[in-house]
Design a protein around this motif. Sequence first.
Motif, PDB file in Angstrom:
ATOM      1  N   LEU A 178      68.682  17.297 -15.441  1.00 44.96           N
ATOM      2  CA  LEU A 178      67.726  18.163 -14.745  1.00 44.96           C
ATOM      3  C   LEU A 178      66.888  19.006 -15.709  1.00 44.96           C
ATOM      4  O   LEU A 178      65.774  19.401 -15.385  1.00 44.96           O
ATOM      5  CB  LEU A 178      68.466  19.078 -13.766  1.00 44.96           C
ATOM      6  CG  LEU A 178      69.161  18.375 -12.598  1.00 44.96           C
ATOM      7  CD1 LEU A 178      69.990  19.379 -11.797  1.00 44.96           C
ATOM      8  CD2 LEU A 178      68.165  17.659 -11.711  1.00 44.96           C
ATOM      9  N   LEU A 179      67.426  19.287 -16.892  1.00 43.62           N
ATOM     10  CA  LEU A 179      66.803  20.213 -17.844  1.00 43.62           C
ATOM     11  C   LEU A 179      65.345  19.902 -18.197  1.00 43.62           C
ATOM     12  O   LEU A 179      64.513  20.815 -18.213  1.00 43.62           O
ATOM     13  CB  LEU A 179      67.651  20.300 -19.117  1.00 43.62           C
ATOM     14  CG  LEU A 179      67.178  21.264 -20.192  1.00 43.62           C
ATOM     15  CD1 LEU A 179      67.104  22.688 -19.649  1.00 43.62           C
ATOM     16  CD2 LEU A 179      68.081  21.192 -21.409  1.00 43.62           C
ATOM     17  N   PRO A 180      64.961  18.648 -18.462  1.00 47.55           N
ATOM     18  CA  PRO A 180      63.562  18.410 -18.845  1.00 47.55           C
ATOM     19  C   PRO A 180      62.540  18.847 -17.790  1.00 47.55           C
ATOM     20  O   PRO A 180      61.400  19.170 -18.140  1.00 47.55           O
ATOM     21  CB  PRO A 180      63.508  16.894 -19.065  1.00 47.55           C
ATOM     22  CG  PRO A 180      64.895  16.545 -19.484  1.00 47.55           C
ATOM     23  CD  PRO A 180      65.770  17.430 -18.640  1.00 47.55           C
ATOM     24  N   ASP A 181      62.939  18.906 -16.527  1.00 42.23           N
ATOM     25  CA  ASP A 181      61.989  19.316 -15.488  1.00 42.23           C
ATOM     26  C   ASP A 181      61.872  20.837 -15.346  1.00 42.23           C
ATOM     27  O   ASP A 181      61.278  21.321 -14.383  1.00 42.23           O
ATOM     28  CB  ASP A 181      62.346  18.674 -14.142  1.00 42.23           C
ATOM     29  CG  ASP A 181      61.735  17.295 -14.001  1.00 42.23           C
ATOM     30  OD1 ASP A 181      60.815  16.962 -14.779  1.00 42.23           O
ATOM     31  OD2 ASP A 181      62.178  16.535 -13.112  1.00 42.23           O
ATOM     32  N   ILE A 182      62.351  21.587 -16.328  1.00 48.61           N
ATOM     33  CA  ILE A 182      62.134  23.035 -16.337  1.00 48.61           C
ATOM     34  C   ILE A 182      60.627  23.325 -16.395  1.00 48.61           C
ATOM     35  O   ILE A 182      60.176  24.402 -16.033  1.00 48.61           O
ATOM     36  CB  ILE A 182      62.878  23.720 -17.509  1.00 48.61           C
ATOM     37  CG1 ILE A 182      62.914  25.244 -17.342  1.00 48.61           C
ATOM     38  CG2 ILE A 182      62.302  23.322 -18.859  1.00 48.61           C
ATOM     39  CD1 ILE A 182      63.726  25.758 -16.191  1.00 48.61           C
ATOM     40  N   CYS A 183      59.855  22.325 -16.787  1.00 51.84           N
ATOM     41  CA  CYS A 183      58.393  22.471 -16.867  1.00 51.84           C
ATOM     42  C   CYS A 183      57.711  22.275 -15.515  1.00 51.84           C
ATOM     43  O   CYS A 183      56.498  22.418 -15.416  1.00 51.84           O
ATOM     44  CB  CYS A 183      57.827  21.460 -17.861  1.00 51.84           C
ATOM     45  SG  CYS A 183      58.090  19.748 -17.357  1.00 51.84           S
ATOM     46  N   HIS A 184      58.478  21.960 -14.483  1.00 52.10           N
ATOM     47  CA  HIS A 184      57.913  21.701 -13.153  1.00 52.10           C
ATOM     48  C   HIS A 184      58.465  22.750 -12.190  1.00 52.10           C
ATOM     49  O   HIS A 184      59.650  22.758 -11.876  1.00 52.10           O
ATOM     50  CB  HIS A 184      58.283  20.293 -12.712  1.00 52.10           C
ATOM     51  CG  HIS A 184      57.748  19.886 -11.380  1.00 52.10           C
ATOM     52  ND1 HIS A 184      56.711  20.526 -10.745  1.00 52.10           N
ATOM     53  CD2 HIS A 184      58.105  18.873 -10.559  1.00 52.10           C
ATOM     54  CE1 HIS A 184      56.476  19.937  -9.589  1.00 52.10           C
ATOM     55  NE2 HIS A 184      57.311  18.932  -9.451  1.00 52.10           N
TER      56      HIS A 184
ATOM     57  N   GLY B 256      58.344  23.178  -9.113  1.00 57.11           N
ATOM     58  CA  GLY B 256      58.894  22.718  -7.846  1.00 57.11           C
ATOM     59  C   GLY B 256      60.169  21.912  -7.982  1.00 57.11           C
ATOM     60  O   GLY B 256      60.754  21.493  -6.986  1.00 57.11           O
ATOM     61  N   SER B 257      60.644  21.705  -9.210  1.00 62.04           N
ATOM     62  CA  SER B 257      61.854  20.911  -9.435  1.00 62.04           C
ATOM     63  C   SER B 257      63.097  21.723  -9.102  1.00 62.04           C
ATOM     64  O   SER B 257      63.040  22.942  -8.918  1.00 62.04           O
ATOM     65  CB  SER B 257      61.915  20.460 -10.897  1.00 62.04           C
ATOM     66  OG  SER B 257      62.128  21.590 -11.737  1.00 62.04           O
ATOM     67  N   LYS B 258      64.244  21.045  -9.043  1.00 66.35           N
ATOM     68  CA  LYS B 258      65.510  21.728  -8.756  1.00 66.35           C
ATOM     69  C   LYS B 258      65.769  22.832  -9.785  1.00 66.35           C
ATOM     70  O   LYS B 258      66.088  23.949  -9.428  1.00 66.35           O
ATOM     71  CB  LYS B 258      66.672  20.734  -8.735  1.00 66.35           C
ATOM     72  CG  LYS B 258      66.673  19.824  -7.521  1.00 66.35           C
ATOM     73  CD  LYS B 258      67.857  18.868  -7.558  1.00 66.35           C
ATOM     74  CE  LYS B 258      67.819  17.888  -6.406  1.00 66.35           C
ATOM     75  NZ  LYS B 258      68.033  18.477  -5.104  1.00 66.35           N
ATOM     76  N   ILE B 259      65.616  22.522 -11.066  1.00 68.88           N
ATOM     77  CA  ILE B 259      65.865  23.525 -12.100  1.00 68.88           C
ATOM     78  C   ILE B 259      64.739  24.550 -12.155  1.00 68.88           C
ATOM     79  O   ILE B 259      64.967  25.722 -12.427  1.00 68.88           O
ATOM     80  CB  ILE B 259      66.123  22.871 -13.479  1.00 68.88           C
ATOM     81  CG1 ILE B 259      66.729  23.896 -14.445  1.00 68.88           C
ATOM     82  CG2 ILE B 259      64.869  22.223 -14.029  1.00 68.88           C
ATOM     83  CD1 ILE B 259      67.330  23.298 -15.676  1.00 68.88           C
ATOM     84  N   GLY B 260      63.518  24.114 -11.859  1.00 63.15           N
ATOM     85  CA  GLY B 260      62.378  25.039 -11.842  1.00 63.15           C
ATOM     86  C   GLY B 260      62.521  26.088 -10.757  1.00 63.15           C
ATOM     87  O   GLY B 260      62.149  27.252 -10.950  1.00 63.15           O
ATOM     88  N   ARG B 261      63.054  25.701  -9.605  1.00 64.63           N
ATOM     89  CA  ARG B 261      63.281  26.659  -8.517  1.00 64.63           C
ATOM     90  C   ARG B 261      64.463  27.570  -8.824  1.00 64.63           C
ATOM     91  O   ARG B 261      64.519  28.696  -8.350  1.00 64.63           O
ATOM     92  CB  ARG B 261      63.509  25.923  -7.196  1.00 64.63           C
ATOM     93  CG  ARG B 261      62.247  25.251  -6.668  1.00 64.63           C
ATOM     94  CD  ARG B 261      62.412  24.682  -5.262  1.00 64.63           C
ATOM     95  NE  ARG B 261      63.613  23.906  -5.068  1.00 64.63           N
ATOM     96  CZ  ARG B 261      63.719  22.583  -5.229  1.00 64.63           C
ATOM     97  NH1 ARG B 261      62.648  21.892  -5.602  1.00 64.63           N
ATOM     98  NH2 ARG B 261      64.855  21.963  -5.005  1.00 64.63           N
ATOM     99  N   THR B 262      65.412  27.094  -9.640  1.00 63.83           N
ATOM    100  CA  THR B 262      66.567  27.906 -10.029  1.00 63.83           C
ATOM    101  C   THR B 262      66.179  28.962 -11.056  1.00 63.83           C
ATOM    102  O   THR B 262      66.687  30.083 -11.022  1.00 63.83           O
ATOM    103  CB  THR B 262      67.678  26.999 -10.596  1.00 63.83           C
ATOM    104  OG1 THR B 262      68.007  26.003  -9.617  1.00 63.83           O
ATOM    105  CG2 THR B 262      68.922  27.797 -10.936  1.00 63.83           C
ATOM    106  N   PHE B 263      65.280  28.603 -11.965  1.00 65.75           N
ATOM    107  CA  PHE B 263      64.809  29.518 -13.012  1.00 65.75           C
ATOM    108  C   PHE B 263      63.284  29.611 -12.939  1.00 65.75           C
ATOM    109  O   PHE B 263      62.573  29.128 -13.830  1.00 65.75           O
ATOM    110  CB  PHE B 263      65.247  29.030 -14.389  1.00 65.75           C
ATOM    111  CG  PHE B 263      66.729  28.891 -14.544  1.00 65.75           C
ATOM    112  CD1 PHE B 263      67.518  30.005 -14.757  1.00 65.75           C
ATOM    113  CD2 PHE B 263      67.342  27.649 -14.449  1.00 65.75           C
ATOM    114  CE1 PHE B 263      68.893  29.894 -14.888  1.00 65.75           C
ATOM    115  CE2 PHE B 263      68.713  27.516 -14.572  1.00 65.75           C
ATOM    116  CZ  PHE B 263      69.499  28.645 -14.792  1.00 65.75           C
ATOM    117  N   PRO B 264      62.752  30.245 -11.882  1.00 70.98           N
ATOM    118  CA  PRO B 264      61.303  30.209 -11.642  1.00 70.98           C
ATOM    119  C   PRO B 264      60.464  30.847 -12.743  1.00 70.98           C
ATOM    120  O   PRO B 264      59.388  30.330 -13.063  1.00 70.98           O
ATOM    121  CB  PRO B 264      61.137  30.938 -10.311  1.00 70.98           C
ATOM    122  CG  PRO B 264      62.376  31.730 -10.123  1.00 70.98           C
ATOM    123  CD  PRO B 264      63.463  31.005 -10.863  1.00 70.98           C
ATOM    124  N   LEU B 265      60.918  31.947 -13.329  1.00 71.17           N
ATOM    125  CA  LEU B 265      60.120  32.612 -14.371  1.00 71.17           C
ATOM    126  C   LEU B 265      60.025  31.733 -15.614  1.00 71.17           C
ATOM    127  O   LEU B 265      58.926  31.520 -16.157  1.00 71.17           O
ATOM    128  CB  LEU B 265      60.703  33.979 -14.714  1.00 71.17           C
ATOM    129  CG  LEU B 265      59.928  34.770 -15.761  1.00 71.17           C
ATOM    130  CD1 LEU B 265      58.498  35.039 -15.288  1.00 71.17           C
ATOM    131  CD2 LEU B 265      60.638  36.073 -16.070  1.00 71.17           C
TER     132      LEU B 265
END
Length: 162
Positions: A37-43, A45-54
């Motif tokens: 999941l980590l690479p999608d921190i740049c998105h 709307g992704s699962k990880i992006g919604r978990t760490f929005p800032l």
Amino acid sequence: MTGNTHIIGGIAAGLALEQVSNYDSLVLVGASVIGALLPDICHTGSKIGRTFPLISKIVHNIFGHRSFTHSLLFLFLIGMFMNNYISNESFKAGILIGMMSHYMLDMATKKGIKLLFPLNINVRFPVTTRTGSKTEDIVTILLTVLCVYLGFETISHSFILK
């Protein structure tokens, strides 16, 4: 690919690595999900992006989607960071194999990834699909079957060796 496909892909990669290694199975597979999941921190709307929005918003504003966090450079930097700050080898291997599974799955999409970032070259497989397509559903089903098979292999090896 969608988050669910990345999760299943990460589990499959972790279980596959477990077959040929002596890593702690639970730690390895758990970390492979995080890595997937980590690479999608740049998105955002992704699962990880919604978990760490800032963090997601900052990374997205600097790099965009499927560039730096989908590159060999990012994989290398995460590996170096973990070598300096994390001692659990199973966890480190899981994160890295999960990230690699993410890269492989996104290379199967029409957009591909900037694997060689900072070079502005999209890398993808010759045969691709669209995210959320029926083809992705088939890939997810096949990865799930692989996970079941590898999971049984892992369990059977655990009981045989003990």
